[in-house]
Design a protein around this motif. Sequence first.
Motif, PDB file in Angstrom:
ATOM      1  N   ASP A  71      -9.618 -51.962  43.021  1.00 26.31           N
ATOM      2  CA  ASP A  71     -10.993 -52.381  43.267  1.00 26.31           C
ATOM      3  C   ASP A  71     -11.821 -51.226  43.816  1.00 26.31           C
ATOM      4  OD1 ASP A  71     -10.102 -54.837  42.449  1.00 26.31           O
ATOM      5  OD2 ASP A  71      -9.898 -55.624  44.479  1.00 26.31           O
ATOM      6  N   ILE A  72     -11.210 -50.401  44.644  1.00 22.02           N
ATOM      7  CA  ILE A  72     -11.895 -49.223  45.173  1.00 22.02           C
ATOM      8  C   ILE A  72     -12.221 -48.257  44.035  1.00 22.02           C
ATOM      9  CG2 ILE A  72     -11.612 -47.171  46.627  1.00 22.02           C
ATOM     10  CD1 ILE A  72      -9.930 -48.935  48.510  1.00 22.02           C
ATOM     11  N   ILE A  73     -11.263 -48.059  43.149  1.00 19.35           N
ATOM     12  CA  ILE A  73     -11.492 -47.154  42.009  1.00 19.35           C
ATOM     13  C   ILE A  73     -12.645 -47.658  41.166  1.00 19.35           C
ATOM     14  CG2 ILE A  73     -10.504 -46.317  39.842  1.00 19.35           C
ATOM     15  CD1 ILE A  73      -7.792 -46.266  41.320  1.00 19.35           C
ATOM     16  N   TYR A  74     -12.630 -48.950  40.828  1.00 15.72           N
ATOM     17  CA  TYR A  74     -13.689 -49.504  39.992  1.00 15.72           C
ATOM     18  C   TYR A  74     -15.046 -49.413  40.674  1.00 15.72           C
ATOM     19  CZ  TYR A  74      -9.948 -51.350  37.090  1.00 15.72           C
ATOM     20  OH  TYR A  74      -8.861 -51.475  36.288  1.00 15.72           O
ATOM     21  N   SER A  75     -15.103 -49.690  41.969  1.00 13.49           N
ATOM     22  CA  SER A  75     -16.391 -49.635  42.662  1.00 13.49           C
ATOM     23  C   SER A  75     -16.912 -48.204  42.755  1.00 13.49           C
ATOM     24  CB  SER A  75     -16.276 -50.266  44.053  1.00 13.49           C
ATOM     25  OG  SER A  75     -15.374 -49.555  44.863  1.00 13.49           O
ATOM     26  N   ILE A  76     -16.026 -47.238  42.976  1.00 16.37           N
ATOM     27  CA  ILE A  76     -16.442 -45.837  43.020  1.00 16.37           C
ATOM     28  C   ILE A  76     -16.950 -45.387  41.658  1.00 16.37           C
ATOM     29  CG2 ILE A  76     -15.541 -43.473  43.209  1.00 16.37           C
ATOM     30  CD1 ILE A  76     -13.795 -44.466  45.516  1.00 16.37           C
ATOM     31  N   VAL A  77     -16.261 -45.763  40.606  1.00 13.26           N
ATOM     32  CA  VAL A  77     -16.662 -45.352  39.259  1.00 13.26           C
ATOM     33  C   VAL A  77     -18.015 -45.953  38.891  1.00 13.26           C
ATOM     34  CG1 VAL A  77     -16.087 -45.636  36.815  1.00 13.26           C
ATOM     35  CG2 VAL A  77     -14.352 -44.850  38.423  1.00 13.26           C
ATOM     36  N   ILE A  78     -18.209 -47.234  39.166  1.00 18.22           N
ATOM     37  CA  ILE A  78     -19.481 -47.886  38.837  1.00 18.22           C
ATOM     38  C   ILE A  78     -20.622 -47.264  39.629  1.00 18.22           C
ATOM     39  CG2 ILE A  78     -20.760 -50.054  38.968  1.00 18.22           C
ATOM     40  CD1 ILE A  78     -18.058 -51.462  38.389  1.00 18.22           C
ATOM     41  N   ALA A  79     -20.422 -47.053  40.925  1.00 16.07           N
ATOM     42  CA  ALA A  79     -21.476 -46.479  41.763  1.00 16.07           C
ATOM     43  C   ALA A  79     -21.799 -45.044  41.342  1.00 16.07           C
ATOM     44  CB  ALA A  79     -21.060 -46.520  43.229  1.00 16.07           C
ATOM     45  N   THR A  80     -20.780 -44.267  41.024  1.00 15.22           N
ATOM     46  CA  THR A  80     -21.009 -42.900  40.589  1.00 15.22           C
ATOM     47  C   THR A  80     -21.739 -42.867  39.255  1.00 15.22           C
ATOM     48  OG1 THR A  80     -18.986 -42.246  41.742  1.00 15.22           O
ATOM     49  CG2 THR A  80     -19.893 -40.680  40.157  1.00 15.22           C
ATOM     50  N   PHE A  81     -21.360 -43.757  38.344  1.00 20.78           N
ATOM     51  CA  PHE A  81     -22.042 -43.847  37.061  1.00 20.78           C
ATOM     52  C   PHE A  81     -23.526 -44.152  37.257  1.00 20.78           C
ATOM     53  CE2 PHE A  81     -23.482 -46.436  33.449  1.00 20.78           C
ATOM     54  CZ  PHE A  81     -23.294 -45.517  32.427  1.00 20.78           C
ATOM     55  N   LEU A  82     -23.833 -45.143  38.091  1.00 23.23           N
ATOM     56  CA  LEU A  82     -25.226 -45.512  38.333  1.00 23.23           C
ATOM     57  C   LEU A  82     -26.010 -44.372  38.991  1.00 23.23           C
ATOM     58  CD1 LEU A  82     -24.772 -49.201  39.500  1.00 23.23           C
ATOM     59  CD2 LEU A  82     -25.659 -48.388  37.308  1.00 23.23           C
ATOM     60  N   CYS A  83     -25.393 -43.682  39.947  1.00 20.70           N
ATOM     61  CA  CYS A  83     -26.086 -42.570  40.608  1.00 20.70           C
ATOM     62  C   CYS A  83     -26.299 -41.389  39.664  1.00 20.70           C
ATOM     63  CB  CYS A  83     -25.308 -42.132  41.845  1.00 20.70           C
ATOM     64  SG  CYS A  83     -25.477 -43.288  43.219  1.00 20.70           S
ATOM     65  N   LEU A 101     -21.689 -39.034  27.396  1.00 18.05           N
ATOM     66  CA  LEU A 101     -20.946 -37.968  28.078  1.00 18.05           C
ATOM     67  C   LEU A 101     -20.483 -38.401  29.476  1.00 18.05           C
ATOM     68  CD1 LEU A 101     -22.944 -34.787  27.071  1.00 18.05           C
ATOM     69  CD2 LEU A 101     -20.615 -35.396  26.411  1.00 18.05           C
ATOM     70  N   VAL A 102     -21.323 -39.126  30.193  1.00 20.70           N
ATOM     71  CA  VAL A 102     -20.940 -39.607  31.520  1.00 20.70           C
ATOM     72  C   VAL A 102     -19.804 -40.622  31.405  1.00 20.70           C
ATOM     73  CG1 VAL A 102     -21.740 -40.902  33.538  1.00 20.70           C
ATOM     74  CG2 VAL A 102     -23.173 -39.117  32.578  1.00 20.70           C
ATOM     75  N   VAL A 103     -19.867 -41.496  30.415  1.00 20.12           N
ATOM     76  CA  VAL A 103     -18.786 -42.473  30.207  1.00 20.12           C
ATOM     77  C   VAL A 103     -17.484 -41.749  29.877  1.00 20.12           C
ATOM     78  CG1 VAL A 103     -17.977 -44.308  28.670  1.00 20.12           C
ATOM     79  CG2 VAL A 103     -20.296 -44.381  29.568  1.00 20.12           C
ATOM     80  N   ILE A 104     -17.542 -40.741  29.015  1.00 13.57           N
ATOM     81  CA  ILE A 104     -16.339 -39.968  28.677  1.00 13.57           C
ATOM     82  C   ILE A 104     -15.804 -39.246  29.913  1.00 13.57           C
ATOM     83  CG2 ILE A 104     -15.513 -37.966  27.368  1.00 13.57           C
ATOM     84  CD1 ILE A 104     -17.367 -38.918  25.087  1.00 13.57           C
ATOM     85  N   LEU A 105     -16.696 -38.702  30.724  1.00 15.74           N
ATOM     86  CA  LEU A 105     -16.281 -38.053  31.971  1.00 15.74           C
ATOM     87  C   LEU A 105     -15.486 -39.005  32.850  1.00 15.74           C
ATOM     88  CD1 LEU A 105     -16.531 -35.642  34.037  1.00 15.74           C
ATOM     89  CD2 LEU A 105     -18.550 -36.838  34.871  1.00 15.74           C
ATOM     90  N   PHE A 106     -15.948 -40.236  32.978  1.00 12.01           N
ATOM     91  CA  PHE A 106     -15.242 -41.202  33.820  1.00 12.01           C
ATOM     92  C   PHE A 106     -13.929 -41.654  33.205  1.00 12.01           C
ATOM     93  CE2 PHE A 106     -19.490 -41.843  35.718  1.00 12.01           C
ATOM     94  CZ  PHE A 106     -19.147 -41.376  36.970  1.00 12.01           C
ATOM     95  N   LEU A 107     -13.876 -41.746  31.897  1.00 15.24           N
ATOM     96  CA  LEU A 107     -12.620 -42.110  31.258  1.00 15.24           C
ATOM     97  C   LEU A 107     -11.574 -41.014  31.441  1.00 15.24           C
ATOM     98  CD1 LEU A 107     -13.872 -43.733  27.943  1.00 15.24           C
ATOM     99  CD2 LEU A 107     -12.926 -44.892  29.943  1.00 15.24           C
ATOM    100  N   VAL A 108     -12.014 -39.771  31.460  1.00 14.47           N
ATOM    101  CA  VAL A 108     -11.088 -38.654  31.647  1.00 14.47           C
ATOM    102  C   VAL A 108     -10.658 -38.540  33.117  1.00 14.47           C
ATOM    103  CG1 VAL A 108     -10.931 -36.121  31.582  1.00 14.47           C
ATOM    104  CG2 VAL A 108     -11.913 -37.374  29.656  1.00 14.47           C
ATOM    105  N   THR A 109     -11.569 -38.755  34.045  1.00 15.06           N
ATOM    106  CA  THR A 109     -11.242 -38.572  35.468  1.00 15.06           C
ATOM    107  C   THR A 109     -10.588 -39.781  36.116  1.00 15.06           C
ATOM    108  OG1 THR A 109     -13.470 -39.243  36.130  1.00 15.06           O
ATOM    109  CG2 THR A 109     -13.057 -36.879  35.840  1.00 15.06           C
TER     110      THR A 109
END
Length: 120
Positions: A71-83, A101-109
């Motif tokens: 849940d922490i991972i998902y919340s960090i990813v969503i918040a970072t994506f929005l920011c 590109l941002v979506v691909i970045l998150f899928l890789v990280t």
Amino acid sequence: MKNKLEHIPKGRLLVALYALLFIFLIFTDPQKLPILLLIIPIAWLWVCLSLTMYLVIRKMPSRKGNVPRNDIIYSIVIATFLCLILLLRSVNQLNGKDIVLVVILFLVTRPYLRRLLSSK
């Protein structure tokens, strides 16, 4: 296993963080701030969004018994994506390719973030 932050009233903390962010944005002039202080509202918003997403995810009935690390991972990813989307929009650089590109970045990280949070 109990979460270390269970005793903190998260709802009140979240309201206070959003209120302080709103007050900061109302009473500051971005034209007069140095560059480093312009990053503070984005970081502040990231913290607020991360906590909001975490609380929303934890309230879902399907997430009650699951490990909070995911849940922490998902919340960090969503918040970072929005920011990141907000930052790209603020400098007039937001288009469809940037979002992809941002979506691909998150899928890789994501695996690296999972490994970082699972290490003790």
